[in-house]
Design a protein around this motif. Structure first.
Motif, mmCIF file in Angstrom:
data_model
loop_
_atom_site.group_PDB
_atom_site.id
_atom_site.type_symbol
_atom_site.label_atom_id
_atom_site.label_comp_id
_atom_site.label_asym_id
_atom_site.label_seq_id
_atom_site.Cartn_x
_atom_site.Cartn_y
_atom_site.Cartn_z
ATOM 1 N N GLU A 11 41.914 75.955 41.637
ATOM 2 C CA GLU A 11 41.530 76.313 40.278
ATOM 3 C C GLU A 11 42.619 77.195 39.661
ATOM 4 N N PRO A 12 43.025 76.908 38.422
ATOM 5 C CA PRO A 12 44.039 77.742 37.771
ATOM 6 C C PRO A 12 43.567 79.195 37.661
ATOM 7 N N ILE A 13 44.511 80.123 37.618
ATOM 8 C CA ILE A 13 44.182 81.545 37.596
ATOM 9 C C ILE A 13 43.352 81.911 36.365
ATOM 10 N N TYR A 14 43.710 81.364 35.190
ATOM 11 C CA TYR A 14 42.942 81.698 33.984
ATOM 12 C C TYR A 14 41.487 81.252 34.147
ATOM 13 N N GLN A 15 41.284 80.122 34.828
ATOM 14 C CA GLN A 15 39.933 79.588 35.052
ATOM 15 C C GLN A 15 39.153 80.485 36.019
ATOM 16 N N GLN A 16 39.839 81.012 37.028
ATOM 17 C CA GLN A 16 39.193 81.936 37.968
ATOM 18 C C GLN A 16 38.713 83.190 37.231
ATOM 19 N N ILE A 17 39.569 83.716 36.358
ATOM 20 C CA ILE A 17 39.205 84.899 35.577
ATOM 21 C C ILE A 17 38.010 84.581 34.685
ATOM 22 N N LYS A 18 38.116 83.483 33.965
ATOM 23 C CA LYS A 18 37.067 83.074 33.034
ATOM 24 C C LYS A 18 35.734 82.905 33.763
ATOM 25 N N ASN A 19 35.735 82.210 34.875
ATOM 26 C CA ASN A 19 34.499 81.953 35.623
ATOM 27 C C ASN A 19 33.888 83.238 36.161
ATOM 28 N N GLN A 20 34.719 84.135 36.657
ATOM 29 C CA GLN A 20 34.193 85.388 37.204
ATOM 30 C C GLN A 20 33.618 86.277 36.101
ATOM 31 N N MET A 21 34.255 86.293 34.943
ATOM 32 C CA MET A 21 33.726 87.072 33.821
ATOM 33 C C MET A 21 32.408 86.463 33.341
ATOM 34 N N LYS A 22 32.382 85.141 33.241
ATOM 35 C CA LYS A 22 31.174 84.450 32.819
ATOM 36 C C LYS A 22 30.010 84.770 33.762
ATOM 37 N N GLN A 23 30.293 84.709 35.064
ATOM 38 C CA GLN A 23 29.269 85.021 36.077
ATOM 39 C C GLN A 23 28.743 86.436 35.888
ATOM 40 N N SER A 24 29.639 87.378 35.670
ATOM 41 C CA SER A 24 29.235 88.777 35.487
ATOM 42 C C SER A 24 28.340 88.933 34.254
ATOM 43 N N ILE A 25 28.641 88.183 33.210
ATOM 44 C CA ILE A 25 27.835 88.248 31.990
ATOM 45 C C ILE A 25 26.469 87.613 32.238
ATOM 46 N N LEU A 26 26.455 86.436 32.858
ATOM 47 C CA LEU A 26 25.197 85.738 33.106
ATOM 48 C C LEU A 26 24.292 86.501 34.062
ATOM 49 N N LYS A 27 24.881 87.201 35.010
ATOM 50 C CA LYS A 27 24.090 87.984 35.970
ATOM 51 C C LYS A 27 23.640 89.319 35.389
ATOM 52 N N GLY A 28 24.186 89.685 34.236
ATOM 53 C CA GLY A 28 23.811 90.945 33.615
ATOM 54 C C GLY A 28 24.627 92.129 34.103
#
Length: 125
Positions: A11-28
């Motif tokens: 997975e590209p680095i920008y995608q890793q960042i994006k996914n981890q931030m998204k997860q943090s937002i979705l998990k609260g």
């Protein structure tokens, strides 16, 4: 915020960042209005290009997860939790439909598929 970059991931680095931030937002873990590190600061912390972090932030903004205010920075956008949950459910349904199709092709019964799903669900990731 703790973002971990894997150099061995496909997975590209920008995608890793994006996914981890998204997860943090979705998990609260990140809530509405929380300030995010500046693009430059995140790039420095992760020892990556500013262009890479900029792309992750731009994608997150396009998807409605963050908002950027000129001169102030980027913040977690107000989210409709039900809407976000529905988006995730739709993505899961699409993946499951693909798995069901593959299972039928190789002759896996619904019972066998259910057993596999149950085992995977109970397995710690």
């Amino acid at each position: 915020m703790n973002i971990i970059i894997s150099n061995t991931s496909k997975e590209p680095i920008y995608q890793q960042i994006k996914n981890q931030m998204k997860q943090s937002i979705l998990k609260g873990e990140l809530e509405e209005g929380d300030a995010l590190p500046s693009i430059r600061q995140l790039a420095k912390d992760l020892q990556i290009s500013v262009i890479t972090t900029k792309r992750a932030y731009e994608d997150l903004e396009k998807e409605g997860f963050i908002v950027s205010v000129v001169g102030k920075g980027s913040f977690v956008a107000g989210q409709n939790k039900d809407f976000l949950r529905e988006k995730r459910l739709k993505a899961i349904e699409e993946k499951l439909a693909e798995v069901v199709g593959e299972s039928k092709l190789v002759g896996i019964s619904l019972e066998e598929l259910g057993e596999m799903l149950e085992l995977l669900y109970k397995e710690e990731i």
